[in-house]
Scaffold this motif. Structure first.
Motif, PDB file in Angstrom:
ATOM      1  N   TRP A  22       9.394  25.618 102.331  1.00 16.02           N
ATOM      2  CA  TRP A  22       8.795  26.901 102.698  1.00 16.02           C
ATOM      3  C   TRP A  22       9.122  27.278 104.140  1.00 16.02           C
ATOM      4  CZ3 TRP A  22       7.284  31.277 100.975  1.00 16.02           C
ATOM      5  CH2 TRP A  22       6.430  32.102 101.715  1.00 16.02           C
ATOM      6  N   ASN A  23       8.990  26.340 105.057  1.00 14.01           N
ATOM      7  CA  ASN A  23       9.252  26.639 106.465  1.00 14.01           C
ATOM      8  C   ASN A  23      10.724  26.953 106.717  1.00 14.01           C
ATOM      9  OD1 ASN A  23       6.578  26.217 106.916  1.00 14.01           O
ATOM     10  ND2 ASN A  23       6.816  24.572 108.403  1.00 14.01           N
ATOM     11  N   LEU A  24      11.611  26.274 106.010  1.00 12.31           N
ATOM     12  CA  LEU A  24      13.036  26.583 106.150  1.00 12.31           C
ATOM     13  C   LEU A  24      13.344  27.965 105.587  1.00 12.31           C
ATOM     14  CD1 LEU A  24      14.881  23.225 105.361  1.00 12.31           C
ATOM     15  CD2 LEU A  24      14.699  24.405 107.558  1.00 12.31           C
ATOM     16  N   PHE A  25      12.682  28.320 104.504  1.00 15.02           N
ATOM     17  CA  PHE A  25      12.859  29.659 103.940  1.00 15.02           C
ATOM     18  C   PHE A  25      12.460  30.721 104.963  1.00 15.02           C
ATOM     19  CE2 PHE A  25      10.686  33.261 101.852  1.00 15.02           C
ATOM     20  CZ  PHE A  25      11.781  33.847 101.232  1.00 15.02           C
ATOM     21  N   LEU A  26      11.321  30.512 105.616  1.00 18.71           N
ATOM     22  CA  LEU A  26      10.869  31.460 106.636  1.00 18.71           C
ATOM     23  C   LEU A  26      11.827  31.494 107.824  1.00 18.71           C
ATOM     24  CD1 LEU A  26       7.014  30.741 106.696  1.00 18.71           C
ATOM     25  CD2 LEU A  26       8.208  32.627 105.568  1.00 18.71           C
ATOM     26  N   ALA A  27      12.417  30.344 108.143  1.00 20.71           N
ATOM     27  CA  ALA A  27      13.348  30.277 109.272  1.00 20.71           C
ATOM     28  C   ALA A  27      14.648  31.018 108.975  1.00 20.71           C
ATOM     29  CB  ALA A  27      13.648  28.818 109.615  1.00 20.71           C
ATOM     30  N   PHE A  28      15.045  31.042 107.703  1.00 18.97           N
ATOM     31  CA  PHE A  28      16.308  31.682 107.349  1.00 18.97           C
ATOM     32  C   PHE A  28      16.184  33.199 107.208  1.00 18.97           C
ATOM     33  CE2 PHE A  28      17.815  27.427 106.322  1.00 18.97           C
ATOM     34  CZ  PHE A  28      19.129  27.506 106.757  1.00 18.97           C
ATOM     35  N   ILE A  29      14.964  33.713 107.147  1.00 22.67           N
ATOM     36  CA  ILE A  29      14.782  35.169 107.086  1.00 22.67           C
ATOM     37  C   ILE A  29      15.315  35.841 108.352  1.00 22.67           C
ATOM     38  CG2 ILE A  29      13.063  37.026 107.054  1.00 22.67           C
ATOM     39  CD1 ILE A  29      11.428  35.362 105.103  1.00 22.67           C
ATOM     40  N   PRO A  89       9.832  33.585 115.253  1.00 22.79           N
ATOM     41  CA  PRO A  89       9.094  32.382 115.672  1.00 22.79           C
ATOM     42  C   PRO A  89       9.035  31.297 114.608  1.00 22.79           C
ATOM     43  CG  PRO A  89       7.919  34.352 116.369  1.00 22.79           C
ATOM     44  CD  PRO A  89       9.041  34.813 115.479  1.00 22.79           C
ATOM     45  N   ASN A  90       9.201  31.671 113.331  1.00 21.93           N
ATOM     46  CA  ASN A  90       9.178  30.666 112.267  1.00 21.93           C
ATOM     47  C   ASN A  90      10.316  29.665 112.402  1.00 21.93           C
ATOM     48  OD1 ASN A  90       6.937  31.535 110.364  1.00 21.93           O
ATOM     49  ND2 ASN A  90       8.112  33.429 110.475  1.00 21.93           N
ATOM     50  N   ALA A  91      11.463  30.133 112.914  1.00 21.88           N
ATOM     51  CA  ALA A  91      12.605  29.236 113.080  1.00 21.88           C
ATOM     52  C   ALA A  91      12.335  28.225 114.189  1.00 21.88           C
ATOM     53  CB  ALA A  91      13.865  30.048 113.380  1.00 21.88           C
ATOM     54  N   ALA A  92      11.854  28.727 115.327  1.00 19.44           N
ATOM     55  CA  ALA A  92      11.543  27.830 116.439  1.00 19.44           C
ATOM     56  C   ALA A  92      10.311  26.979 116.143  1.00 19.44           C
ATOM     57  CB  ALA A  92      11.319  28.648 117.710  1.00 19.44           C
ATOM     58  N   TYR A  93       9.455  27.483 115.278  1.00 17.34           N
ATOM     59  CA  TYR A  93       8.208  26.794 114.918  1.00 17.34           C
ATOM     60  C   TYR A  93       8.468  25.401 114.354  1.00 17.34           C
ATOM     61  CZ  TYR A  93       3.702  26.119 112.487  1.00 17.34           C
ATOM     62  OH  TYR A  93       2.493  25.631 112.039  1.00 17.34           O
ATOM     63  N   LEU A  94       9.635  25.226 113.718  1.00 18.63           N
ATOM     64  CA  LEU A  94       9.925  23.929 113.108  1.00 18.63           C
ATOM     65  C   LEU A  94       9.988  22.805 114.132  1.00 18.63           C
ATOM     66  CD1 LEU A  94      11.140  25.908 110.694  1.00 18.63           C
ATOM     67  CD2 LEU A  94      12.005  23.712 109.913  1.00 18.63           C
ATOM     68  N   LEU A  95      10.216  23.138 115.396  1.00 20.30           N
ATOM     69  CA  LEU A  95      10.185  22.102 116.430  1.00 20.30           C
ATOM     70  C   LEU A  95       8.819  21.422 116.476  1.00 20.30           C
ATOM     71  CD1 LEU A  95      12.043  23.663 119.514  1.00 20.30           C
ATOM     72  CD2 LEU A  95      12.852  21.829 118.021  1.00 20.30           C
ATOM     73  N   LEU A 134      17.401  34.603 110.467  1.00 19.36           N
ATOM     74  CA  LEU A 134      18.829  34.293 110.562  1.00 19.36           C
ATOM     75  C   LEU A 134      19.642  35.289 109.748  1.00 19.36           C
ATOM     76  CD1 LEU A 134      21.169  32.465 111.442  1.00 19.36           C
ATOM     77  CD2 LEU A 134      20.713  31.062 109.414  1.00 19.36           C
ATOM     78  N   ALA A 135      19.216  35.523 108.511  1.00 16.23           N
ATOM     79  CA  ALA A 135      19.915  36.483 107.654  1.00 16.23           C
ATOM     80  C   ALA A 135      19.845  37.887 108.249  1.00 16.23           C
ATOM     81  CB  ALA A 135      19.310  36.462 106.250  1.00 16.23           C
ATOM     82  N   LEU A 136      18.681  38.249 108.761  1.00 19.05           N
ATOM     83  CA  LEU A 136      18.523  39.568 109.368  1.00 19.05           C
ATOM     84  C   LEU A 136      19.404  39.730 110.605  1.00 19.05           C
ATOM     85  CD1 LEU A 136      14.671  40.179 109.080  1.00 19.05           C
ATOM     86  CD2 LEU A 136      16.484  41.522 108.003  1.00 19.05           C
ATOM     87  N   SER A 137      19.600  38.648 111.351  1.00 22.47           N
ATOM     88  CA  SER A 137      20.409  38.739 112.570  1.00 22.47           C
ATOM     89  C   SER A 137      21.855  39.106 112.251  1.00 22.47           C
ATOM     90  CB  SER A 137      20.352  37.422 113.351  1.00 22.47           C
ATOM     91  OG  SER A 137      21.114  36.399 112.726  1.00 22.47           O
ATOM     92  N   PHE A 138      22.361  38.638 111.116  1.00 23.75           N
ATOM     93  CA  PHE A 138      23.727  38.997 110.729  1.00 23.75           C
ATOM     94  C   PHE A 138      23.796  40.458 110.300  1.00 23.75           C
ATOM     95  CE2 PHE A 138      24.195  34.394 110.479  1.00 23.75           C
ATOM     96  CZ  PHE A 138      25.472  34.222 110.994  1.00 23.75           C
ATOM     97  N   TRP A 139      22.760  40.908 109.614  1.00 19.86           N
ATOM     98  CA  TRP A 139      22.743  42.309 109.179  1.00 19.86           C
ATOM     99  C   TRP A 139      22.521  43.256 110.357  1.00 19.86           C
ATOM    100  CZ3 TRP A 139      18.378  45.806 108.741  1.00 19.86           C
ATOM    101  CH2 TRP A 139      18.720  47.033 108.160  1.00 19.86           C
ATOM    102  N   LEU A 140      21.629  42.890 111.257  1.00 17.35           N
ATOM    103  CA  LEU A 140      21.292  43.760 112.384  1.00 17.35           C
ATOM    104  C   LEU A 140      22.362  43.763 113.467  1.00 17.35           C
ATOM    105  CD1 LEU A 140      17.538  42.755 112.826  1.00 17.35           C
ATOM    106  CD2 LEU A 140      18.350  45.000 112.092  1.00 17.35           C
ATOM    107  N   PHE A 141      22.894  42.582 113.770  1.00 17.15           N
ATOM    108  CA  PHE A 141      23.701  42.432 114.979  1.00 17.15           C
ATOM    109  C   PHE A 141      25.194  42.207 114.738  1.00 17.15           C
ATOM    110  CE2 PHE A 141      19.489  40.395 116.203  1.00 17.15           C
ATOM    111  CZ  PHE A 141      18.965  41.590 116.675  1.00 17.15           C
ATOM    112  N   ILE A 142      25.566  41.784 113.546  1.00 16.20           N
ATOM    113  CA  ILE A 142      26.980  41.494 113.292  1.00 16.20           C
ATOM    114  C   ILE A 142      27.621  42.548 112.401  1.00 16.20           C
ATOM    115  CG2 ILE A 142      28.633  39.817 112.393  1.00 16.20           C
ATOM    116  CD1 ILE A 142      27.180  38.924 114.926  1.00 16.20           C
TER     117      ILE A 142
END
Length: 205
Positions: free
Chosen positions: A21-28, A60-66, A30-38
């Motif tokens: 679940w946490n990895l799924f939230l972290a990849f949201i 924050p969900n991605a960094a939250y995994l730390l 990430l996926a958006l960054s490619f759509w928004l910025f690339i």
């Protein structure tokens, strides 16, 4: 053998069930960054701005995994066999934390790339620092106050009130500042490693 597998399965459910679940939230984000910025064009439509808000809310969900290192510590202290600890807990948790953190790093690298492409290179560092600060607050809200990203939509007034109250208190502010420092330092290190890997892949070395 069956007993070992049963114990391993129970241990995973109890201490590692959060990983998927946490990895799924972290990849949201990430996926958006490619759509928004690339892949995004220079035109910023209302949909683009909506995507940016979702990106900020979920990053924050991605960094939250730390902070999920606490689950690894709890699992080790639980007294499972050395085999379950060394073959399941340690590699699985460290892998999840690393992947989640890398999602955070790549997301910010994509953001920086976008700013450079927009002729705003001088704002790259400022943008990174601002994101670290927002994520430090977001991690605090998630880890200690147990808010989720979608709570920004379902109960924004509660989040706003809690954030203002905690930012004016010494202990929560100290935790947020320490988190900000950790994010900034770790990001700086991992950014260089990631860019180095990208460069080697592109150069074919």
């Amino acid at each position: 053998m069956e007993s070992i597998l049963t114990n391993a399965f129970d241990a995973f459910n109890k201490y590692s069930g959060w990983i998927v679940w946490n990895l799924f939230l972290a990849f949201i984000p990430l996926a958006l960054s490619f759509w928004l910025f690339i892949r995004s064009s220079k035109r910023r439509s209302p949909l683009w701005w909506l995507g940016l808000l979702v990106f900020i809310a979920f990053l924050p969900n991605a960094a939250y995994l730390l902070t999920d290192i606490i689950h690894l510590i709890e699992a080790i202290r639980a007294g499972y066999s050395i085999w379950i600890t060394t073959l399941i807990f340690i590699p699985l948790h460290l892998f999840a934390i690393l992947i989640g953190w890398e999602a955070y790093v790549i997301s910010l690298i994509n953001q920086s790339y976008y700013l450079e492409q927009q002729g705003a290179k001088k704002f790259v560092f400022t943008g990174e620092i601002l994101v670290h600060a927002l994520c430090a607050v977001g991690i605090y809200l998630g880890r200690f106050l147990r808010f989720n990203s979608w709570d920004f939509v379902t109960q924004p007034h509660v989040i706003l009130t809690s954030t203002v109250n905690d930012l004016t208190a010494k202990k929560p502010l100290l935790v947020i500042l320490i988190t900000f420092f950790v994010l900034t330092v770790f990001y700086g290190l991992m950014k260089q490693i990631t860019l180095g890997v990208f460069w080697r892949i592109r150069s074919g070395k």
